[in-house]
Design a protein around this motif. Structure first.
Motif, PDB file in Angstrom:
ATOM      1  N   THR A 185       0.855  -1.187   0.000  1.00 23.54           N
ATOM      2  CA  THR A 185       0.000   0.000   0.000  1.00 23.54           C
ATOM      3  C   THR A 185       0.892   1.238   0.000  1.00 23.54           C
TER       4      THR A 185
ATOM      5  N   GLY B 261      -3.475  -5.454  -2.544  1.00 25.07           N
ATOM      6  CA  GLY B 261      -3.042  -4.078  -2.421  1.00 25.07           C
ATOM      7  C   GLY B 261      -2.728  -3.520  -3.792  1.00 25.07           C
TER       8      GLY B 261
ATOM      9  N   ILE C  40      -9.555  -2.334   2.203  1.00 27.31           N
ATOM     10  CA  ILE C  40      -8.566  -1.436   1.598  1.00 27.31           C
ATOM     11  C   ILE C  40      -9.168  -0.845   0.334  1.00 27.31           C
TER      12      ILE C  40
ATOM     13  N   THR D 152      -8.239   1.503   4.679  1.00 27.68           N
ATOM     14  CA  THR D 152      -8.578   2.795   4.064  1.00 27.68           C
ATOM     15  C   THR D 152      -9.929   2.787   3.367  1.00 27.68           C
TER      16      THR D 152
ATOM     17  N   TYR E 221      -3.185   0.801   7.412  1.00 25.72           N
ATOM     18  CA  TYR E 221      -2.291   0.145   6.464  1.00 25.72           C
ATOM     19  C   TYR E 221      -1.652  -1.099   7.108  1.00 25.72           C
TER      20      TYR E 221
END
Length: 245
Positions: free
Chosen positions: A14, A71, A127, A180, A202
């Motif tokens: 990430t 990711g 994510i 996120t 993260y």
């Protein structure tokens, strides 16, 4: 966490970049930084720094772990490539650890320290995968290890919400939310409003080490040529420009 090995772990999947070393004495040395677009410049110097802090040399490393994804395509590739390069050179085996699981593991650890050993049971990880999607997974605390429930997936937030409703999957109240994806998609956060947003955004290599130890104990370590990333999104469809094929 106990180990018979010195383990080096690298993650760059990430915007964050992290390196951790767990020694045979179970001491963990680590670095974590937000370094978008700087992973290639910062990982190897950070590896050198952390190994020296652990009073080890690269030759002392027994197994190399890496954040396998999901990711960023570029970030995942960078991490596994650097880990493979080191593993080939050292003739060591490798283990891949889920980035989503690592975030859940960190949130569990933080919850134990913040809530006087009252462990959280359920954690949802999301994510931001761009293109209107999230990488999503649900984890359950099983004896201190966050274990995947179902499977990791890449999905549009509304499709995820509808799918959970259609299949009768209830959202566990007072669970933790990591990643996120929740801030990126308010409609997703709204659907999980009975849960609590964690500060964990993260993946961090230090929280991959426990799963790495479990994988090594289960003989899941592989030769570097067999180490693989997890992208989830196998293909990316780009809109064609007018007049282009």
């Amino acid at each position: 966490m106990s180990s018979l090995y010195n383990i080096l772990c690298i993650d760059s999947s990430t915007e964050a970049c992290s390196v951790a070393v767990s020694t045979k004495q179970t001491t963990i040395f680590q670095r974590f930084m937000l370094a978008p677009r700087e992973h290639t410049q910062r990982i190897l110097p950070t590896v050198d720094e952390v190994i020296k802090e652990a009073n080890l040399s690269l030759a002392d490393i027994d197994v190399i772990a890496y954040g396998q994804g999901p990711g960023s395509f570029t970030g995942v590739r960078i991490g596994i490539s650097i880990a493979q390069g080191l593993a080939f050179g050292l003739e060591k085996k490798m283990v891949g650890v889920s980035t989503l699981q690592a975030m859940a593991q960190e949130a569990l650890t933080l919850s134990l320290s913040e809530q006087e050993n009252t462990a959280v049971e359920h954690i949802y990880a999301a994510i931001d995968a761009r293109m209107g999607e999230v990488y999503f997974a649900h984890y359950l605390n099983v004896n201190g290890i966050m274990e995947l429930q179902g499977k990791e997936t890449v999905v549009k937030p509304l499709d995820l919400i509808n799918s959970m409703s259609e299949t009768g999957q209830s959202i566990q109240e007072n669970s933790l939310l990591v990643g996120t994806g929740w801030a990126a998609y308010p409609e997703l956060l709204n659907a999980f409003q009975a849960c609590h947003v964690s500060d964990v955004l993260y993946p961090n290599a230090a929280f991959m080490l426990q799963s790495a130890c479990e994988l090594i104990a289960d003989n899941a370590a592989v030769h570097p040529e067999n180490a693989t990333p997890v992208y989830l999104r196998d293909t990316v469809t780009w809109k064609k420009l007018p007049g282009r094929e």
